[in-house]
Design a protein around this motif. Sequence first.
Motif, PDB file in Angstrom:
ATOM      1  N   ASN A 186      -6.121   4.309  15.130  1.00 53.48           N
ATOM      2  CA  ASN A 186      -5.566   5.538  15.695  1.00 53.48           C
ATOM      3  C   ASN A 186      -5.189   6.533  14.586  1.00 53.48           C
ATOM      4  OD1 ASN A 186      -4.685   7.328  17.636  1.00 53.48           O
ATOM      5  ND2 ASN A 186      -2.680   6.350  17.873  1.00 53.48           N
ATOM      6  N   LEU A 187      -6.133   6.780  13.720  1.00 49.40           N
ATOM      7  CA  LEU A 187      -5.877   7.622  12.556  1.00 49.40           C
ATOM      8  C   LEU A 187      -5.547   9.046  12.953  1.00 49.40           C
ATOM      9  CD1 LEU A 187      -8.650   6.204  10.243  1.00 49.40           C
ATOM     10  CD2 LEU A 187      -6.204   6.232   9.708  1.00 49.40           C
TER      11      LEU A 187
ATOM     12  N   SER B 127       5.864   6.137   9.682  1.00 51.54           N
ATOM     13  CA  SER B 127       4.759   6.964  10.160  1.00 51.54           C
ATOM     14  C   SER B 127       3.513   6.160  10.530  1.00 51.54           C
ATOM     15  CB  SER B 127       4.399   8.006   9.100  1.00 51.54           C
ATOM     16  OG  SER B 127       3.961   7.377   7.912  1.00 51.54           O
ATOM     17  N   VAL B 128       3.445   4.899  10.117  1.00 49.98           N
ATOM     18  CA  VAL B 128       2.254   4.095  10.408  1.00 49.98           C
ATOM     19  C   VAL B 128       2.549   2.894  11.301  1.00 49.98           C
ATOM     20  CG1 VAL B 128       1.287   4.774   8.173  1.00 49.98           C
ATOM     21  CG2 VAL B 128       2.412   2.543   8.416  1.00 49.98           C
TER      22      VAL B 128
ATOM     23  N   GLU C 282       4.057   7.916  -0.899  1.00 48.06           N
ATOM     24  CA  GLU C 282       4.707   7.431   0.317  1.00 48.06           C
ATOM     25  C   GLU C 282       4.395   5.952   0.544  1.00 48.06           C
ATOM     26  OE1 GLU C 282       3.115   9.190   3.834  1.00 48.06           O
ATOM     27  OE2 GLU C 282       4.642   8.349   5.176  1.00 48.06           O
ATOM     28  N   PHE C 283       5.409   5.198   0.886  1.00 48.79           N
ATOM     29  CA  PHE C 283       5.228   3.790   1.222  1.00 48.79           C
ATOM     30  C   PHE C 283       4.496   3.673   2.560  1.00 48.79           C
ATOM     31  CE2 PHE C 283       5.958  -0.617   1.655  1.00 48.79           C
ATOM     32  CZ  PHE C 283       6.400  -0.850   2.952  1.00 48.79           C
TER      33      PHE C 283
ATOM     34  N   TRP D 295       0.866  -1.181   0.000  1.00 44.72           N
ATOM     35  CA  TRP D 295       0.000   0.000   0.000  1.00 44.72           C
ATOM     36  C   TRP D 295       0.904   1.232   0.000  1.00 44.72           C
ATOM     37  CZ3 TRP D 295      -5.219   0.101  -0.472  1.00 44.72           C
ATOM     38  CH2 TRP D 295      -5.919  -1.099  -0.256  1.00 44.72           C
ATOM     39  N   PHE D 296       0.577   2.151  -0.885  1.00 41.90           N
ATOM     40  CA  PHE D 296       1.214   3.454  -0.918  1.00 41.90           C
ATOM     41  C   PHE D 296       0.119   4.497  -0.748  1.00 41.90           C
ATOM     42  CE2 PHE D 296       5.554   2.547  -2.327  1.00 41.90           C
ATOM     43  CZ  PHE D 296       5.431   1.240  -2.770  1.00 41.90           C
ATOM     44  N   ARG D 297       0.507   5.705  -0.418  1.00 44.50           N
ATOM     45  CA  ARG D 297      -0.461   6.781  -0.322  1.00 44.50           C
ATOM     46  C   ARG D 297       0.144   8.060  -0.861  1.00 44.50           C
ATOM     47  NH1 ARG D 297      -0.712   7.515   6.287  1.00 44.50           N
ATOM     48  NH2 ARG D 297       1.310   8.542   6.548  1.00 44.50           N
TER      49      ARG D 297
END
Length: 128
Positions: A85-86, A63-64, A46-47, A36-38
Amino acid sequence: QVHLVESGGGSAQTGGSLSLSCAASERAFNDYDVAWFRQAPGMEREFVAAIRGTGPTTYYGDSVKGRFTISRDRNRITVNLQMNNLRREDTAVYYCAANYPPLVRATLFRNSEEYGDWGQGTQVTVSS
């Protein structure tokens, strides 16, 4: 080559949860490395997370880490991303990507150029 379809995006409040799914109709997808990238507006892609096609090994962006979990359902031929925990900074279009044959070096999983098949993306919006 596999055809990928993401689902599950939407809106959530900070501290909330969302679950994304990346589905393929080809059973061979179960052997693909999937990531998943965003990408947020004006930002580079971003990975986020990846899972090996050869086994359960997973990788996460800094970051995740500790908040997101990637998993594979071989019966449903999907790869899922559970996001807990978004934070507001998680707001982005999330893309599923797949690669075959399997990558060897762990560092390659973070590189979007290693993936040849991409979904259309799904929007995730986090607000306070």
